[in-house]
Design a protein around this motif. Sequence first.
Motif, PDB file in Angstrom:
ATOM      1  N   HIS A  58       0.865  -1.189   0.000  1.00 42.15           N
ATOM      2  CA  HIS A  58       0.000   0.000   0.000  1.00 42.15           C
ATOM      3  C   HIS A  58       0.900   1.238   0.000  1.00 42.15           C
ATOM      4  N   ILE A  59       0.693   2.090  -0.966  1.00 43.56           N
ATOM      5  CA  ILE A  59       1.512   3.293  -1.113  1.00 43.56           C
ATOM      6  C   ILE A  59       0.646   4.515  -0.820  1.00 43.56           C
ATOM      7  N   PRO A  60       0.873   5.197   0.290  1.00 43.29           N
ATOM      8  CA  PRO A  60       0.122   6.425   0.578  1.00 43.29           C
ATOM      9  C   PRO A  60       0.555   7.536  -0.383  1.00 43.29           C
ATOM     10  N   ASP A  63       2.574  10.607   0.721  1.00 51.11           N
ATOM     11  CA  ASP A  63       3.977  10.439   1.125  1.00 51.11           C
ATOM     12  C   ASP A  63       4.942  10.505  -0.053  1.00 51.11           C
ATOM     13  N   ASP A 154      -8.906   6.640   0.438  1.00 51.01           N
ATOM     14  CA  ASP A 154      -7.799   6.833   1.381  1.00 51.01           C
ATOM     15  C   ASP A 154      -6.534   7.325   0.675  1.00 51.01           C
ATOM     16  N   LYS A 155      -6.682   7.700  -0.579  1.00 52.49           N
ATOM     17  CA  LYS A 155      -5.575   8.272  -1.366  1.00 52.49           C
ATOM     18  C   LYS A 155      -4.331   7.386  -1.296  1.00 52.49           C
ATOM     19  N   SER A 156      -4.518   6.153  -1.775  1.00 52.74           N
ATOM     20  CA  SER A 156      -3.405   5.209  -1.786  1.00 52.74           C
ATOM     21  C   SER A 156      -3.396   4.416  -3.091  1.00 52.74           C
ATOM     22  N   THR A 158      -2.486   0.492  -4.376  1.00 54.86           N
ATOM     23  CA  THR A 158      -2.259  -0.864  -3.894  1.00 54.86           C
ATOM     24  C   THR A 158      -1.722  -1.724  -5.027  1.00 54.86           C
TER      25      THR A 158
END
Length: 175
Positions: A58-60, A63, A154-156, A158
């Motif tokens: 999972h990549i936010p 970030d 969730d602004k990610s 996957t």
Amino acid sequence: MTNKSGKKTNLSKSVIIAAAAIVIIVVAFGAKIIGKTNDSGSDKDQLRAEKVIDGDIHIPVGDITETAKFFPAEIDGTKLEVLAVKAPDGSIRTAFNTCQVCYSSGKGYYVQEGDVLVCQNCGNRFSMDQVEIVKGGCNPVPITDEYKTVNDNDKSITIKKDYLSEATVIFQNWK
């Protein structure tokens, strides 16, 4: 040592000064090593996410910046890594951190130097804005839209374990 009058000689003063200097140097050097361990790790830690074991990555999105961030994983016993970077157009680009040409060498992975990624095997310099766009040469292996899910809630981003598992073949000799 003392002379006949009970005064310390220059030799003993020199020994004391030398011993004090050695103690100061050792203490200063030790503090520097401890400081380096804490400081140098913190920069790298900010660019490397926590390792995923046999799961999805999972990549936010929040970030991710113009500095590549690395997402390590261990899938089915094979270590691998995904990199994510914000392109000049604002999009988030993803790729496996291994070279499409050099992957079998064990050194075909990338390190960021300025605004380029450099292959640690052949030295090819790869522009950040080409991540996920260019494929088939000495470049990071793209992870294109069909292999990742963007979650607007969730602004990610996957990347599923099943796809990561398929990619383990290019990481067999990695690092």
